[in-house]
Design a protein around this motif. Structure first.
Motif, PDB file in Angstrom:
ATOM      1  N   PHE A 336       6.317   7.975   6.611  1.00  0.00           N
ATOM      2  CA  PHE A 336       5.539   8.248   5.388  1.00  0.00           C
ATOM      3  C   PHE A 336       4.236   8.993   5.690  1.00  0.00           C
ATOM      4  CE2 PHE A 336       8.059   4.911   3.348  1.00  0.00           C
ATOM      5  CZ  PHE A 336       8.007   5.214   2.006  1.00  0.00           C
ATOM      6  N   LYS A 337       3.803   9.008   6.962  1.00  0.00           N
ATOM      7  CA  LYS A 337       2.495   9.545   7.367  1.00  0.00           C
ATOM      8  C   LYS A 337       1.366   8.794   6.662  1.00  0.00           C
ATOM      9  CE  LYS A 337       4.476  13.193   9.488  1.00  0.00           C
ATOM     10  NZ  LYS A 337       5.021  12.825  10.769  1.00  0.00           N
ATOM     11  N   GLU A 338       1.505   7.486   6.565  1.00  0.00           N
ATOM     12  CA  GLU A 338       0.512   6.672   5.862  1.00  0.00           C
ATOM     13  C   GLU A 338      -0.171   5.719   6.847  1.00  0.00           C
ATOM     14  OE1 GLU A 338      -0.563   6.497   2.272  1.00  0.00           O
ATOM     15  OE2 GLU A 338      -2.001   5.803   3.755  1.00  0.00           O
ATOM     16  N   LYS A 339      -1.459   5.917   7.038  1.00  0.00           N
ATOM     17  CA  LYS A 339      -2.175   5.042   7.978  1.00  0.00           C
ATOM     18  C   LYS A 339      -3.276   4.243   7.301  1.00  0.00           C
ATOM     19  CE  LYS A 339      -1.312   7.610  12.185  1.00  0.00           C
ATOM     20  NZ  LYS A 339      -1.820   8.429  13.246  1.00  0.00           N
ATOM     21  N   THR A 340      -3.795   4.734   6.164  1.00  0.00           N
ATOM     22  CA  THR A 340      -4.997   4.088   5.622  1.00  0.00           C
ATOM     23  C   THR A 340      -4.714   3.124   4.457  1.00  0.00           C
ATOM     24  OG1 THR A 340      -5.327   6.008   4.207  1.00  0.00           O
ATOM     25  CG2 THR A 340      -6.523   5.985   6.285  1.00  0.00           C
ATOM     26  N   ALA A 341      -3.722   3.423   3.615  1.00  0.00           N
ATOM     27  CA  ALA A 341      -3.537   2.620   2.389  1.00  0.00           C
ATOM     28  C   ALA A 341      -3.365   1.124   2.685  1.00  0.00           C
ATOM     29  CB  ALA A 341      -2.353   3.152   1.573  1.00  0.00           C
ATOM     30  N   PRO A 342      -2.537   0.718   3.659  1.00  0.00           N
ATOM     31  CA  PRO A 342      -2.382  -0.734   3.875  1.00  0.00           C
ATOM     32  C   PRO A 342      -3.684  -1.392   4.301  1.00  0.00           C
ATOM     33  CG  PRO A 342      -0.808   0.532   5.227  1.00  0.00           C
ATOM     34  CD  PRO A 342      -1.701   1.519   4.566  1.00  0.00           C
ATOM     35  N   ILE A 343      -4.488  -0.681   5.102  1.00  0.00           N
ATOM     36  CA  ILE A 343      -5.761  -1.266   5.556  1.00  0.00           C
ATOM     37  C   ILE A 343      -6.708  -1.392   4.369  1.00  0.00           C
ATOM     38  CG2 ILE A 343      -7.755  -0.887   7.076  1.00  0.00           C
ATOM     39  CD1 ILE A 343      -5.736   0.491   8.980  1.00  0.00           C
ATOM     40  N   ASP A 344      -6.754  -0.353   3.525  1.00  0.00           N
ATOM     41  CA  ASP A 344      -7.600  -0.416   2.319  1.00  0.00           C
ATOM     42  C   ASP A 344      -7.200  -1.607   1.449  1.00  0.00           C
ATOM     43  OD1 ASP A 344      -8.773   1.876   3.222  1.00  0.00           O
ATOM     44  OD2 ASP A 344      -7.753   3.221   1.820  1.00  0.00           O
ATOM     45  N   VAL A 345      -5.899  -1.811   1.304  1.00  0.00           N
ATOM     46  CA  VAL A 345      -5.406  -2.894   0.437  1.00  0.00           C
ATOM     47  C   VAL A 345      -5.791  -4.255   1.021  1.00  0.00           C
ATOM     48  CG1 VAL A 345      -3.280  -4.029  -0.361  1.00  0.00           C
ATOM     49  CG2 VAL A 345      -3.522  -1.552  -0.571  1.00  0.00           C
ATOM     50  N   LEU A 346      -5.590  -4.414   2.319  1.00  0.00           N
ATOM     51  CA  LEU A 346      -5.909  -5.709   2.945  1.00  0.00           C
ATOM     52  C   LEU A 346      -7.425  -5.967   2.883  1.00  0.00           C
ATOM     53  CD1 LEU A 346      -3.464  -5.518   5.982  1.00  0.00           C
ATOM     54  CD2 LEU A 346      -3.313  -7.115   4.064  1.00  0.00           C
ATOM     55  N   GLU A 347      -8.210  -4.928   3.068  1.00  0.00           N
ATOM     56  CA  GLU A 347      -9.675  -5.107   2.979  1.00  0.00           C
ATOM     57  C   GLU A 347     -10.087  -5.427   1.545  1.00  0.00           C
ATOM     58  OE1 GLU A 347     -11.186  -2.636   6.901  1.00  0.00           O
ATOM     59  OE2 GLU A 347     -11.357  -1.656   4.948  1.00  0.00           O
ATOM     60  N   ALA A 348      -9.393  -4.818   0.574  1.00  0.00           N
ATOM     61  CA  ALA A 348      -9.699  -5.126  -0.832  1.00  0.00           C
ATOM     62  C   ALA A 348      -9.365  -6.578  -1.161  1.00  0.00           C
ATOM     63  CB  ALA A 348      -8.927  -4.176  -1.755  1.00  0.00           C
ATOM     64  N   CYS A 349      -8.530  -7.192  -0.324  1.00  0.00           N
ATOM     65  CA  CYS A 349      -8.221  -8.620  -0.497  1.00  0.00           C
ATOM     66  C   CYS A 349      -9.292  -9.496   0.153  1.00  0.00           C
ATOM     67  CB  CYS A 349      -6.872  -8.948   0.142  1.00  0.00           C
ATOM     68  SG  CYS A 349      -5.468  -8.289  -0.756  1.00  0.00           S
ATOM     69  N   GLY A 350     -10.317  -8.895   0.735  1.00  0.00           N
ATOM     70  CA  GLY A 350     -11.394  -9.672   1.358  1.00  0.00           C
ATOM     71  C   GLY A 350     -11.060 -10.113   2.775  1.00  0.00           C
ATOM     72  N   LEU A 351     -10.031  -9.526   3.377  1.00  0.00           N
ATOM     73  CA  LEU A 351      -9.619  -9.947   4.724  1.00  0.00           C
ATOM     74  C   LEU A 351     -10.314  -9.080   5.774  1.00  0.00           C
ATOM     75  CD1 LEU A 351      -5.879 -10.037   3.735  1.00  0.00           C
ATOM     76  CD2 LEU A 351      -7.259 -12.057   4.230  1.00  0.00           C
ATOM     77  N   THR A 352     -10.506  -9.641   6.947  1.00  0.00           N
ATOM     78  CA  THR A 352     -10.995  -8.838   8.076  1.00  0.00           C
ATOM     79  C   THR A 352      -9.764  -8.266   8.772  1.00  0.00           C
ATOM     80  OG1 THR A 352     -12.862 -10.324   8.321  1.00  0.00           O
ATOM     81  CG2 THR A 352     -12.336  -8.936  10.213  1.00  0.00           C
ATOM     82  N   VAL A 353      -9.713  -6.942   8.843  1.00  0.00           N
ATOM     83  CA  VAL A 353      -8.484  -6.296   9.342  1.00  0.00           C
ATOM     84  C   VAL A 353      -8.720  -5.724  10.739  1.00  0.00           C
ATOM     85  CG1 VAL A 353      -6.695  -4.583   8.844  1.00  0.00           C
ATOM     86  CG2 VAL A 353      -7.939  -5.664   6.957  1.00  0.00           C
TER      87      VAL A 353
END
Ligand code: SF4
Ligand code: SF4
Length: 440
Positions: A336-353
């Protein structure tokens, strides 16, 4: 690179595509630096540049593939890390796919290899038979461990058998799941095969998460009809892959979904989503393949567009926000060439990634790779687990059932929960605690 295809060979569209890729390659070897098998061996024939040379020779001469060629191509994970690195934009996937097809067609494999590969290509994509095989494997496992008298593939398949085989009733039913509140998006969810047999709770968490955040979820009738084609594709079985893709397009009945009104088509195993995106390449004569492929998105890309309903962050044992290690599957970062969206989503959940060192390297799962090349797969699995554990996470998060299974079976005594992104976001936004967390 120069190529030497005959005029006759150039009439074949597959050769035209291969020639295009070969001519772009300048033989610089940058790709070797990020190839997992080259990293392990330092051997030119275990890296993309060497494989490209072997494939070119195979295609131009139309000679029978030698054992050396078969081994080199079989050791390739199709992780596509080399594609992400290549500065010349070489489409390695077309070359390796065509090389594998030629090996399959040559009939140069041993009887036992043909039997194992043929069985995997038929068994894994069939949810009913795969579930039966898991139950059988559960009974057989003690015997495999006790006698050690089975092939490495059977032993590796035994290693995938979960302690608890999920009930078929846990599969979500076809239908339309309405959005809570205003409908912001409409998403079609296709259920697939292996993930549904091993972890049906992932799709259930996906439906809860999406509907909670304003997405209506359409689960098409017969969306669990079968494999997207990724499994036979990994085995170089082009005809079977094409047949599956055509059959899927027919039984999924895209017209009945009103595809125009759908914002995204989703499969929650990123390997399967990436395969759907390739349908337009696989079936260039099929307009519905392109229609579908253009709508395919990964769950992280859909969630990254929404405002997540997270009231307070989940806390870890220290009382601070949970620390998660994000394991980006190759199918997501290189497919998919996707590196940032999952990290953004997890950080938006308040998690330390946290991200592991060498995050670009494959964990060794790679479709059926860990069943067929268990030695290399296990080295890569160990390296990946070490890198993940070095980030000192509370939980490991990924989004491909193959990677999740490979990591949790490799982890052994250091067992941490390995959960899907959908389950993590569901939990963080007020949904269920993931089973892997609950069961520890
Ligand atoms: S990086 Fe690209 S151009 Fe260089 S050898 Fe690899 S495939 Fe060829
Ligand atoms: S697909 Fe992966 S394993 Fe195969 S050559 Fe490229 S980087 Fe190496």
């Amino acid at each position: 690179m120069q190529t030497h295809f005959s005029e006759q060979q150039k009439t074949d569209p597959a050769i035209q595509r291969a020639e295009d890729a070969l001519r772009k390659c300048v033989h610089c070897g940058f790709c070797n630096a990020t190839c997992p098998t080259y990293q392990l061996t330092g051997n030119e024939l275990e890296g993309p540049r060497g494989r490209i040379t072997l494939i070119q020779d195979l295609l131009e001469t139309e000679a029978e593939p030698s054992p050396e060629v078969i081994t080199s191509l079989d050791h390739c994970l199709s992780c596509l890390s080399c594609e992400s690195t290549c500065p010349s934009g070489v489409s390695y996937r077309h070359l390796i796919d065509l090389g594998r097809e030629r090996i399959e067609q040559s009939g140069r494999r041993s009887f036992s290899q043909r039997t194992i590969r043929g069985t995997l290509a038929r068994l894994l994509p069939n949810v009913v038979w795969f579930r039966r095989a898991l139950r059988f494997g559960k009974m057989l496992n003690p015997l495999v461990r006790f006698t050690g008298r089975f092939s490495s593939s059977v032993a590796a398949l035994g290693g995938l058998v979960p302690e608890h085989i999920p009930d078929a009733k846990a599969l979500i039913a076809p239908g339309v799941y309405p959005a809570e509140g205003e409908e912001l998006k409409r998403v079609a969810l296709i259920l697939g095969c292996v993930q549904n047999a091993l972890a049906p709770e992932i799709d259930a968490a996906t439906v809860r998460t999406l509907t909670r955040h304003g997405c209506a979820v359409v689960v098409p009738e017969k969306s669990k009809a079968g494999c997207c084609g990724a499994l036979p594709h990994h085995l170089g079985k082009r005809q079977q892959t094409e047949n599956m893709a055509r059959q899927n397009l027919e039984v999924w009945d895209l017209e009945a979904w009103d595809l125009e009104a759908i914002d995204a088509v989703l499969m929650t195993a990123s390997g399967c989503g990436s395969m759907l995106k390739d349908y337009s390449d696989l079936l260039p004569d099929e307009p519905s393949a392109k229609l579908l492929a253009d709508k395919v998105k990964d769950l992280s890309q859909i969630l990254a567009d929404l405002t997540l309903k997270v009231e307070k962050p989940l806390l870890g044992p220290s009382g601070k926000p949970l620390v998660v290690a994000w394991q980006n599957p190759c199918s997501l970062q290189h497919g998919f060439k996707e590196k940032t969206a999952p990290i953004d989503v997890l950080e938006a959940c308040g998690l330390t990634v946290m991200q592991p060192q060498d995050a670009h390297l494959c964990c060794g799962s790679a479709g059926t790779y860990n069943l067929l090349q268990s030695e290399i797969a296990s080295q890569l699995g160990n390296n990946k687990v070490t890198a993940l554990l070095n980030t000192r996470p509370d939980i490991i998060v990924s989004s491909n059932i193959g990677c999740m299974t490979q990591i949790s079976t490799t982890m052994g005594k250091h067992k941490l929960p390995v959960v899907h992104l959908a389950e993590m976001v569901d939990w963080a936004s007020g949904g269920e605690i993931p089973g892997a967390v609950n069961n520890l």
